[in-house]
Write an enzyme that holds these catalytic residues in place. Structure first.
Site, PDB file in Angstrom:
ATOM      1  N   ARG A 125       7.887 -33.211  19.814  1.00  0.00           N
ATOM      2  CA  ARG A 125       6.708 -32.397  19.474  1.00  0.00           C
ATOM      3  C   ARG A 125       6.716 -32.017  17.995  1.00  0.00           C
ATOM      4  O   ARG A 125       5.669 -31.981  17.341  1.00  0.00           O
ATOM      5  CB  ARG A 125       6.698 -31.120  20.313  1.00  0.00           C
ATOM      6  CG  ARG A 125       6.314 -31.299  21.756  1.00  0.00           C
ATOM      7  CD  ARG A 125       6.241 -29.950  22.448  1.00  0.00           C
ATOM      8  NE  ARG A 125       7.549 -29.382  22.732  1.00  0.00           N
ATOM      9  CZ  ARG A 125       7.817 -28.079  22.705  1.00  0.00           C
ATOM     10  NH1 ARG A 125       6.880 -27.217  22.361  1.00  0.00           N
ATOM     11  NH2 ARG A 125       9.023 -27.633  23.009  1.00  0.00           N
ATOM     12  N   ASP A 145       1.939 -29.660  21.397  1.00  0.00           N
ATOM     13  CA  ASP A 145       1.636 -30.705  22.363  1.00  0.00           C
ATOM     14  C   ASP A 145       0.302 -30.408  23.036  1.00  0.00           C
ATOM     15  O   ASP A 145      -0.351 -29.398  22.752  1.00  0.00           O
ATOM     16  CB  ASP A 145       2.763 -30.890  23.387  1.00  0.00           C
ATOM     17  CG  ASP A 145       2.998 -29.664  24.260  1.00  0.00           C
ATOM     18  OD1 ASP A 145       2.105 -28.796  24.357  1.00  0.00           O
ATOM     19  OD2 ASP A 145       4.087 -29.570  24.862  1.00  0.00           O
ATOM     20  N   ASP A 158      10.160 -31.238  28.880  1.00  0.00           N
ATOM     21  CA  ASP A 158       8.997 -30.384  29.067  1.00  0.00           C
ATOM     22  C   ASP A 158       8.203 -30.839  30.289  1.00  0.00           C
ATOM     23  O   ASP A 158       8.257 -32.018  30.663  1.00  0.00           O
ATOM     24  CB  ASP A 158       8.090 -30.440  27.831  1.00  0.00           C
ATOM     25  CG  ASP A 158       8.719 -29.784  26.613  1.00  0.00           C
ATOM     26  OD1 ASP A 158       9.535 -28.868  26.802  1.00  0.00           O
ATOM     27  OD2 ASP A 158       8.379 -30.191  25.486  1.00  0.00           O
ATOM     28  N   TYR A 188      12.623 -42.398  23.458  1.00  0.00           N
ATOM     29  CA  TYR A 188      11.333 -41.918  23.952  1.00  0.00           C
ATOM     30  C   TYR A 188      10.217 -42.895  23.606  1.00  0.00           C
ATOM     31  O   TYR A 188      10.263 -43.577  22.570  1.00  0.00           O
ATOM     32  CB  TYR A 188      10.965 -40.571  23.311  1.00  0.00           C
ATOM     33  CG  TYR A 188      11.896 -39.437  23.610  1.00  0.00           C
ATOM     34  CD1 TYR A 188      11.673 -38.589  24.696  1.00  0.00           C
ATOM     35  CD2 TYR A 188      13.008 -39.178  22.803  1.00  0.00           C
ATOM     36  CE1 TYR A 188      12.525 -37.530  24.963  1.00  0.00           C
ATOM     37  CE2 TYR A 188      13.860 -38.123  23.064  1.00  0.00           C
ATOM     38  CZ  TYR A 188      13.612 -37.306  24.146  1.00  0.00           C
ATOM     39  OH  TYR A 188      14.470 -36.262  24.418  1.00  0.00           O
TER      40      TYR A 188
END
Length: 282
Positions: free
Chosen positions: A170, A74, A32, A60
């Site tokens: 997310r 988000d 994203d 992550y």
């Protein structure tokens, strides 16, 4: 590449096409715009690896905010619900995270690239549609909290997550907030690893603009997949798309190399034979 914030994956590909002087550029696994970190880019023949690399495990570093839910799950979206997180204890927080660890079923975000009746979900969501997206099996191998910060009605959590391809961080933030009754969304995301490729191997846009150096395709394959070295006679077979006897290296992609170290192909073993997935030599 170490993708900068605010760039889409498409922006990165367009930039790399200019830097590398070729249209044959692609990426494995979209990030994203808000996210930074490892985005695997394939140039020229290496684009044929991307579909295989996209299926690998990813890592992550994320920051999740409890106390607010957004329409995109988000920080880029609008706040659609708020509930004080002051009553959430550290123990309840870790129990909620525990329920999102392991093999789980996850509903993708409404604003995602999932196709619904042939149209991307994010396009339908931005047109005001509400969709029922099907839950999908994903695996969260690690969901480890490194810091918990409380301020007012909100809680910010820093966490490291290792997960299977197709997992939405997310959605983990959303589901954690829902399970705790507070709402939740992602406020920061940095991808630290895609398969064997981590941040130590990633170059920034600035570095690539100064010198466009990419990892040779033979090294990229050797880092990601088992290696098989073949004889000169087998080189001819592989170069013409022929099959080799299986070598017992497993069902996944296997890199096949000539005696001089040149990458010849990717193969997969099926029963007693190794069938070509992609051939890289004329």
């Amino acid at each position: 590449m170490d993708k900068p914030a605010e760039w889409t994956s498409h922006d990165v590909v367009a930039k790399m096409r200019r830097l590398a002087g070729t249209r044959r550029v692609g990426h494995a696994g979209t990030l994203d715009p808000m996210a930074t970190g490892v985005l695997v880019i394939g140039v020229d023949k290496a684009t044929r690896l991307l579909g295989h690399l996209a299926l690998t495990q990813k890592g992550y570093d994320a920051t999740i905010r409890l106390g607010q839910a957004t329409n995109t799950d988000d920080a880029e979206g609008k706040i659609v619900a708020s509930a004080p997180a002051t009553a959430v204890t550290d123990e309840a927080l870790r129990a909620g995270i525990g329920k999102l660890t392991g093999e789980i079923r996850q509903v993708p975000p409404q604003v995602s690239a999932i196709k619904v009746d042939g149209k991307r979900a994010y396009k339908r969501a931005r047109a005001g549609e509400q969709m029922e997206l099907a839950a999908r099996p994903v695996t969260v191998a690690e969901f480890t909290v490194s810091d918990i910060r409380r301020h007012g009605d909100l809680i910010d959590i820093d966490a490291s997550i290792t997960c299977s391809s197709g997992t939405y961080i997310r959605a983990l933030a959303r589901d954690l907030g829902e399970s705790l009754g507070t709402g939740g969304h992602l406020t920061a995301l940095r991808r630290t690893r895609v398969g064997p490729y981590d941040l130590t191997m990633a170059r920034t846009i600035e570095q690539l603009t100064e010198e466009c150096v990419v990892l040779p395709i033979g090294e990229a394959v050797a880092a990601a997949f088992p290696r098989r070295d073949v004889t000169d006679d087998e080189v001819r077979t592989v170069s013409h798309g022929g099959r080799l006897p299986a070598a017992g290296l497993g069902p996944g992609p296997i890199g096949v190399y000539a005696p001089d170290g040149t990458l010849l192909a990717l193969v997969e073993e099926q029963g007693e034979v190794a069938k070509p997935l992609a051939v890289f030599v004329p």
